[in-house]
Design an enzyme around this catalytic site. Structure first.
Site, PDB file in Angstrom:
ATOM      1  N   ALA A  75       8.917  -9.691  -2.222  1.00  0.00           N
ATOM      2  CA  ALA A  75       8.004 -10.226  -3.241  1.00  0.00           C
ATOM      3  C   ALA A  75       6.881  -9.226  -3.440  1.00  0.00           C
ATOM      4  O   ALA A  75       6.624  -8.389  -2.577  1.00  0.00           O
ATOM      5  CB  ALA A  75       7.405 -11.554  -2.783  1.00  0.00           C
ATOM      6  N   TYR A 141      -0.128 -14.995  -7.971  1.00  0.00           N
ATOM      7  CA  TYR A 141       0.701 -14.774  -6.774  1.00  0.00           C
ATOM      8  C   TYR A 141       1.021 -16.113  -6.107  1.00  0.00           C
ATOM      9  O   TYR A 141       2.180 -16.435  -5.835  1.00  0.00           O
ATOM     10  CB  TYR A 141      -0.027 -13.839  -5.796  1.00  0.00           C
ATOM     11  CG  TYR A 141       0.573 -13.841  -4.421  1.00  0.00           C
ATOM     12  CD1 TYR A 141       1.848 -13.310  -4.204  1.00  0.00           C
ATOM     13  CD2 TYR A 141      -0.102 -14.388  -3.326  1.00  0.00           C
ATOM     14  CE1 TYR A 141       2.425 -13.339  -2.937  1.00  0.00           C
ATOM     15  CE2 TYR A 141       0.457 -14.414  -2.074  1.00  0.00           C
ATOM     16  CZ  TYR A 141       1.721 -13.893  -1.875  1.00  0.00           C
ATOM     17  OH  TYR A 141       2.289 -13.933  -0.623  1.00  0.00           O
ATOM     18  N   HIS A 187      -5.638  -4.907   3.313  1.00  0.00           N
ATOM     19  CA  HIS A 187      -5.837  -5.886   4.385  1.00  0.00           C
ATOM     20  C   HIS A 187      -6.855  -5.422   5.422  1.00  0.00           C
ATOM     21  O   HIS A 187      -6.985  -4.226   5.699  1.00  0.00           O
ATOM     22  CB  HIS A 187      -4.500  -6.205   5.055  1.00  0.00           C
ATOM     23  CG  HIS A 187      -3.571  -6.909   4.133  1.00  0.00           C
ATOM     24  ND1 HIS A 187      -2.491  -6.296   3.552  1.00  0.00           N
ATOM     25  CD2 HIS A 187      -3.591  -8.166   3.644  1.00  0.00           C
ATOM     26  CE1 HIS A 187      -1.882  -7.161   2.751  1.00  0.00           C
ATOM     27  NE2 HIS A 187      -2.525  -8.302   2.794  1.00  0.00           N
TER      28      HIS A 187
END
Ligand code: UDP
Length: 326
Positions: A75, A141, A187
């Site tokens: 994804a 998302y 992140h």
């Protein structure tokens, strides 16, 4: 019988491929290598490069292998990008998943393990978040994953598809040779470690005025080795004729941004400079899982809940792979 792993060259998928192989399972990987890394998959594993929505390719894989179940990791997963390019996210994450499911179901492959996300909940109305928490995502998302969840439930009713949709909280850490190598990297943990390595001057703390003990946002960090184990347990659940389930994967605790940075200082022994930056749009103050169901239904027992252990594994991987997989 083999397990088809889509996104098997990605961060979490590659860890699951290794764990499946460690259990003696036969694995077939499908990855288009847009974000995955060919080197993240052992050369002995059957590997197909292509899209999950390429129906003739999926059919070819099913003709060439006896597939028992599919673990669907692939994804696009950049929340910010999804706001700017929702079409790409709906097409890639939702439309293409429907095409994959169509071919699987036509070929009677009806065990499906799906990488869902806590982003399907949206702004938390209460924490810890259990699986009954209302779902109203705050990004395309999150919606693209939510729409797959809906389709899975309807496909169970109509076509007897049996699935486990695993709603990950914050995936992190490194497992064996599999580590985090995203381009771009957004992140917290890898960015903090880049600062420790001197690849960046400092780490920005997005907001220090949240209603949390130290003012920084709290997330439920979950080691990819533990995520991977949950996929293996989900496979067993489906093999034992377990019913379709939506299940949170988190530790149920949570660490603040400042606690993560402090743990990274301790593990790396390096100075990590910080600067306070504005809050990032759409970031809730506290996202923590109620992960009771995973324990009860799957018998899941995370092995690496401590942030130090998570950061240590990530640090070792980044030190061993200073340029990621390249
Ligand atoms: N964060 C931060 N600085 C960064 C990247 C992230 O302060 O450079 C914060 C972010 O606002 C969130 C937490 O760290 O509160 C975890 O963010 P990450 O992007 O790792 O995961 P997310 O929670 O968005 O899925």
């Amino acid at each position: 019988m083999a397990i088809l792993v889509t996104g098997g060259a990605g961060y979490i998928g590659s860890a699951a491929v290794e764990d499946l192989r460690g259990k003696g399972e036969t694995v077939v990987v499908l990855d288009n290598l847009v974000y995955g890394h060919r080197k993240a998959v052992d050369s002995s594993v059957a590997f197909y490069e292509g899209d999950i929505g390429d129906e003739s390719l999926i059919q070819k894989i099913l003709d060439e292998h006896t597939i028992e179940a599919c673990m669907h990791f692939s994804a696009f997963a950049f929340v910010g990008e999804s706001v700017e390019k929702p079409d790409i996210y709906y097409e890639n994450n939702f439309v293409q998943t429907l095409k994959l499911l169509d071919v699987l179901i036509k070929n009677n492959v009806k065990k499906f393990i799906f990488s869902s996300t806590c982003a399907t909940y949206g702004e938390p109305q209460y924490v810890p978040i259990d699986e009954k928490h209302p779902q109203f995502p705050t990004s395309p998302y999150g919606w693209s994953k939510f729409m797959v969840e809906r389709a899975l439930a309807d496909y169970d009713t109509a076509y007897d598809l049996k699935f486990v949709a695993l709603r990950y909280f914050n995936a992190c850490g490194a497992s064996g040779d599999c580590g985090e190598d995203h381009t771009p990297e957004t992140h917290l943990i890898p960015l903090v470690l880049f600062a420790a390595q001197g690849k960046r001057d400092s780490i920005a703390i997005f907001g220090d005025d949240y209603p949390t003990p130290d003012g920084t946002a709290i997330r439920d960090y979950i080691h990819i080795a533990d995520l991977s184990q949950a996929h293996l347990l989900a496979l067993e659940h489906l093999r034992n004729d377990g019913k379709s389930e939506f299940i949170n994967l988190g530790n149920g605790g949570g660490y603040s941004v400042k606690e993560v940075i402090e743990a990274a200082r301790k593990i790396t022994g390096r100075n990590i400079a910080t600067k306070i930056a504005p809050r990032r749009a759409g970031d809730p103050s506290r996202l923590v899982a109620d992960a009771k169901k995973a324990r009860e239904v799957l018998g899941w027992n995370p092995q690496f809940p401590e942030i130090e252990k998570i950061i240590e594994s990530a640090w070792n991987w980044h030190e061993a792979h200073p340029n990621g997989y390249e």
